[in-house]
Write an enzyme that holds these catalytic residues in place. Structure first.
Site, PDB file in Angstrom:
ATOM      1  N   GLU A  34       0.824  -1.212   0.000  1.00  0.00           N
ATOM      2  CA  GLU A  34       0.000   0.000   0.000  1.00  0.00           C
ATOM      3  C   GLU A  34       0.861   1.267   0.000  1.00  0.00           C
ATOM      4  OE1 GLU A  34      -2.917  -0.010  -0.812  1.00  0.00           O
ATOM      5  OE2 GLU A  34      -3.682  -1.991  -0.322  1.00  0.00           O
ATOM      6  N   TYR A 117      -6.729   6.461   3.423  1.00  0.00           N
ATOM      7  CA  TYR A 117      -6.784   5.328   2.501  1.00  0.00           C
ATOM      8  C   TYR A 117      -5.994   4.134   3.028  1.00  0.00           C
ATOM      9  CZ  TYR A 117      -5.597   2.012  -0.974  1.00  0.00           C
ATOM     10  OH  TYR A 117      -5.390   0.804  -1.578  1.00  0.00           O
ATOM     11  N   ASP A 135     -10.239   5.094  -2.521  1.00  0.00           N
ATOM     12  CA  ASP A 135      -9.121   5.622  -3.305  1.00  0.00           C
ATOM     13  C   ASP A 135      -9.694   6.343  -4.526  1.00  0.00           C
ATOM     14  OD1 ASP A 135     -10.006   3.553  -4.903  1.00  0.00           O
ATOM     15  OD2 ASP A 135      -8.003   3.111  -5.655  1.00  0.00           O
ATOM     16  N   CYS A 189     -13.466   1.200 -15.470  1.00  0.00           N
ATOM     17  CA  CYS A 189     -13.979   2.571 -15.366  1.00  0.00           C
ATOM     18  C   CYS A 189     -12.801   3.524 -15.184  1.00  0.00           C
ATOM     19  CB  CYS A 189     -14.954   2.673 -14.196  1.00  0.00           C
ATOM     20  SG  CYS A 189     -15.939   4.183 -14.190  1.00  0.00           S
ATOM     21  N   CYS A 196     -16.823   0.876 -21.157  1.00  0.00           N
ATOM     22  CA  CYS A 196     -18.212   0.610 -20.762  1.00  0.00           C
ATOM     23  C   CYS A 196     -18.761  -0.664 -21.413  1.00  0.00           C
ATOM     24  CB  CYS A 196     -19.093   1.803 -21.112  1.00  0.00           C
ATOM     25  SG  CYS A 196     -18.528   3.360 -20.376  1.00  0.00           S
ATOM     26  N   CYS A 199     -18.297  -3.333 -18.954  1.00  0.00           N
ATOM     27  CA  CYS A 199     -18.596  -3.001 -17.555  1.00  0.00           C
ATOM     28  C   CYS A 199     -19.805  -3.775 -17.044  1.00  0.00           C
ATOM     29  CB  CYS A 199     -18.854  -1.512 -17.409  1.00  0.00           C
ATOM     30  SG  CYS A 199     -19.255  -1.037 -15.709  1.00  0.00           S
ATOM     31  N   CYS A 205     -25.452   2.407 -14.691  1.00  0.00           N
ATOM     32  CA  CYS A 205     -24.565   3.553 -14.470  1.00  0.00           C
ATOM     33  C   CYS A 205     -25.293   4.864 -14.752  1.00  0.00           C
ATOM     34  CB  CYS A 205     -23.339   3.436 -15.367  1.00  0.00           C
ATOM     35  SG  CYS A 205     -22.233   4.868 -15.240  1.00  0.00           S
TER      36      CYS A 205
END
Length: 287
Positions: A34, A117, A135, A189, A196, A199, A205
Site C-alpha cells: 500500500e 486510505y 481511493d 472505469c 463501458c 462493464c 450507471c
DNA sequence: CACGCGTGGCT
DNA sequence: TAGCCAAGCGT
C-alpha cells in the site's frame, strides 16, 4: 439498489492475480504494497514489492536497516519520502506494537505515511475488518455510477460516507466490495477511456444513462509540469546520492543542475525532509 | 482546501 | 507531442 453485488461478482470472476491477493500474504506485505501503491502504478510496484519483501520480510528487518538503505532500495518508485515514512513506520511497529502490524484504524493512522486510505486498506485487506476503503478509483466509480458525473473532483471527507452507503453488511462481502469497486475503477472505469462495453454495471450507471454529460463541477487540482521543476532537481540530486557509496561533494551536486538558486532550494528541501544529511560539507543518504 | 512531492508510460 | 494519469500523504 447498490452496485456492490454485481461489481463483486464481476471481480470474483475477473480480478487480476496480484501478489497481495495471494492466500497467506502477510499484513506487513500488505502494508508495504500500500505504501508503494500511493501514486505509483501497479505494474511498476509488483516486481519491486517482491524484492523488498525478500530483503526485509518483517517490520523488524526493515527497522534494523538504515533509512538510507530504504531510500536507495526505493529508487524508481517515486516520491521517496514514502521510503522514509515506511522505514519510520517499521521502527514504530517494532517499538510500539511488538513487531506486529496493528489492525485497528486509529493505530494505523498514527503511523507515519499512513492516511485515511492506507489505514483502511490495511485494516480491511490484511485483517478483514469492515470499513469503507476509498481511493481515486472508487471515487471515480461512485461519481459516475451513483452520482452521474464524469469525474470525482477533489477528495473530501464525504467520500467515506459515500462508499459506506453502498457497502454490504457482511464483513466478508464488504471486503470483497471494496476490492471489487477499486478494481473496476482501475481496469474498466478508467479516467481517460472507460471500457463501458465490458462493464458489469453499464446498465445501471447513472453517468451512462444520462448520456455521458461533460463534467461541470470543481476539478481535482492538476499536477504541475515536471520538467524543470524542483521535483525534477530533487530527483536528480537524490539519484546522484543513491549511486554513490561515499558522500557527494557540493561540487559534484553542482553538475546535476546548472541553476544555482533552484539547486540550493532543492537540496535544502531534501535536508529538511531528512532524505539527505550534511556530513561536513558533503552529502549522503541518512544512516 | 490547495499545494508540493518522483518517475515513467500512454494517448 | 504535450499533457494526462497513477491503490495518497502531510502541511
Amino acid at each position: 439498489m447498490s452496485i456492490a453485488p454485481a461489481v463483486s461478482d464481476w471481480f470474483v470472476a475477473n480480478g487480476r492475480d496480484l501478489p497481495w491477493r495471494r492466500p497467506g500474504f502477510t499484513a506487513w506485505g500488505t502494508l508495504v504494497s500500500e505504501f508503494m501503491l500511493q501514486q505509483t502504478p501497479v505494474v511498476r510496484v509488483v516486481p519491486r514489492l517482491e524484492e523488498w519483501l525478500e530483503r526485509w520480510p518483517t517490520p523488524a528487518d526493515l527497522a534494523a536497516a538504515s533509512p538510507g538503505d530504504a531510500v536507495r532500495a526505493w529508487a524508481s518508485l517515486g516520491y521517496p519520502r514514502r521510503a522514509l515514512n515506511l522505514h519510520a513506520a517499521a521502527v514504530a511497529i517494532t517499538e510500539r506494537h511488538g513487531g506486529i502490524v496493528p489492525e485497528d484504524v486509529p493505530s494505523l493512522l498514527a503511523l507515519p505515511g499512513i492516511g485515511d486510505y492506507t489505514a483502511r486498506a490495511v485494516a480491511v485487506f490484511a485483517y478483514g475488518h469492515r470499513h469503507p476503503v476509498v481511493d481515486v478509483n472508487i471515487r471515480r466509480v461512485l461519481a459516475r455510477a451513483v452520482r452521474g458525473v464524469g469525474e470525482p473532483g477533489p477528495a473530501s471527507k464525504r467520500d467515506l460516507a459515500e462508499m459506506e452507503a453502498i457497502l454490504p453488511e457482511s464483513i466478508a462481502d464488504a471486503r470483497t466490495a471494496n476490492a471489487a469497486v477499486m478494481e473496476l475503477g482501475a481496469v474498466v472505469c478508467t479516467a481517460r477511456s472507460p471500457r463501458c462495453e465490458v462493464c458489469p454495471i453499464a446498465d445501471a450507471c447513472a453517468w451512462r444513462l444520462a448520456g455521458y454529460p461533460a463534467f461541470e463541477g470543481r476539478r481535482a487540482p492538476v499536477q504541475k509540469k515536471f520538467p524543470g521543476s524542483d521535483r525534477q532537481v530533487r530527483g536528480l540530486i537524490l539519484a546522484e546520492l543513491r549511486a554513490s557509496e561515499v558522500p557527494v561533494t557540493a561540487g559534484e551536486i553542482e553538475l546535476v543542475w546548472a541553476i544555482e538558486e533552484q539547486r540550493e532550494r532543492a537540496l535544502a528541501g531534501l535536508l529538511v525532509d531528512g532524505l539527505v544529511v550534511d556530513v561536513g560539507g558533503a552529502f549522503e543518504l541518512p544512516s
